[in-house]
Write an enzyme that holds these catalytic residues in place. Structure first.
Site, mmCIF file in Angstrom:
data_model
loop_
_atom_site.group_PDB
_atom_site.id
_atom_site.type_symbol
_atom_site.label_atom_id
_atom_site.label_comp_id
_atom_site.label_asym_id
_atom_site.label_seq_id
_atom_site.Cartn_x
_atom_site.Cartn_y
_atom_site.Cartn_z
ATOM 1 N N LYS A 13 0.827 -1.204 0.000
ATOM 2 C CA LYS A 13 0.000 0.000 0.000
ATOM 3 C C LYS A 13 0.865 1.258 0.000
ATOM 4 O O LYS A 13 2.058 1.232 0.306
ATOM 5 C CB LYS A 13 -0.958 -0.016 1.186
ATOM 6 C CG LYS A 13 -2.079 -1.024 0.985
ATOM 7 C CD LYS A 13 -3.196 -0.887 1.984
ATOM 8 C CE LYS A 13 -4.378 -1.777 1.596
ATOM 9 N NZ LYS A 13 -5.486 -1.717 2.577
ATOM 10 N N ARG A 15 -3.658 -10.142 4.869
ATOM 11 C CA ARG A 15 -4.151 -10.187 3.488
ATOM 12 C C ARG A 15 -3.035 -9.664 2.588
ATOM 13 O O ARG A 15 -2.647 -8.507 2.696
ATOM 14 C CB ARG A 15 -5.413 -9.340 3.362
ATOM 15 C CG ARG A 15 -6.072 -9.369 1.989
ATOM 16 C CD ARG A 15 -7.353 -8.544 1.997
ATOM 17 N NE ARG A 15 -8.029 -8.565 0.705
ATOM 18 C CZ ARG A 15 -7.785 -7.691 -0.287
ATOM 19 N NH1 ARG A 15 -6.877 -6.733 -0.115
ATOM 20 N NH2 ARG A 15 -8.435 -7.784 -1.433
#
Length: 280
Positions: free
Chosen positions: A219, A256
């Protein structure tokens, strides 16, 4: 030993966290290597995923939602193909009851809802009736506009309070408390400082009552931490692994990830060293 309660069975891992491998059945998810279908899912299983998470609607910052028919088309066929090859637990990243129902009919096991059961009035009742585990995520607004307001008075307290409220709503709808997982929504309406605080304090969310899923993989906040501002996410693997280690040490139970093998190796090293410490 970590345990997750599905509708028809329990799954366990002796690693410090479950590994959820990402399959984005979309053309526009921010990390292009995550896009794909059955081949991508089988690759992640071979690399050691405990759960496959399939999504048909990109939720990257700036993305627009897709309609029900398109999301169904993208998701269901992947699940059907996967079920012919594997019994691995399948999570579906969706906000729509119709998509989750079709996915469940195709063999899905877990509802991963970025709206924390708010966007579809009847999705909580559906999950309760089928005894599905649910992942409840915090976000602000919608992906197209969520990064326009990232200020909080106390991000950990506010995110924790919201997730506790949504978990209470889930339980009121009939979802068992031991089937609720919370996700602070790293990158969803948060800036770098807010993301840092949530990673460091992830185990304190909801007073530690529910397992915590952390979705940190490649991210933009990881890029900011390592000075890698390439929007493709290609230069963020090592930073992701470091953040994953911290998140697990601070209380996360599920990760995840895009890079399953690298995550598995990281968790195996953590386990080996923890075992050494316990042996004295």
């Amino acid at each position: 030993m970590k345990c997750l309660h599905l509708a028809d069975r329990d799954i366990t891992t002796d690693r410090p966290a479950f590994i959820m491998g990402i399959v984005n059945a979309t053309p526009d998810s921010f990390y292009s290597a995550s896009r794909g279908g059955i081949d991508r899912a089988l690759q992640l299983i071979e690399e050691g995923a405990d759960i496959i998470d399939i999504g048909g609607e990109s939720t990257r910052p700036g993305a627009s939602y897709v309609d029900e028919a398109e999301e169904l088309h993208r998701v269901v066929s992947v699940i059907e193909q996967l079920r012919r090859r594997s019994g691995i637990p399948v999570s579906v990243d969706t906000r729509k009851r119709s998509v989750m129902e079709a996915a469940w009919n195709a063999g899905a096991d877990i509802l991963n809802d970025i709206s924390a059961l708010e966007d579809a009035a009847d999705i909580a009742a559906f999950a309760a009736d089928r005894k599905l585990p649910v992942i409840l995520m915090h976000k602000r607004g919608i992906p197209r506009t969520m990064q326009e307001e990232t200020r909080y008075d106390n991000v950990v307290s506010q995110v924790s309070s919201y997730l506790a409220q949504r978990a209470a709503a889930a339980e009121a709808a009939g979802i068992a408390g031991n089937k609720i997982i919370v996700d602070p929504g790293i990158g969803f309406g948060k800036g770098l400082e807010e993301n840092r605080r949530l990673i460091w304090n992830c185990g304190s969310l909801c007073g530690g009552r529910y397992p915590v899923l952390m979705a940190l993989s490649r991210k933009s906040c990881i890029g900011l931490m390592v000075g890698e501002d390439d929007a493709t996410g290609d230069g963020r693997l090592y930073g992701t692994l470091a953040a994953d280690i911290i998140a697990v040490q601070r209380g996360a139970s599920l990760l995840r990830v895009h890079d399953v093998k690298a995550c598995r190796n990281t968790l195996d090293v953590i386990k080996s060293l923890q075992d050494c410490g316990e042996e004295g």
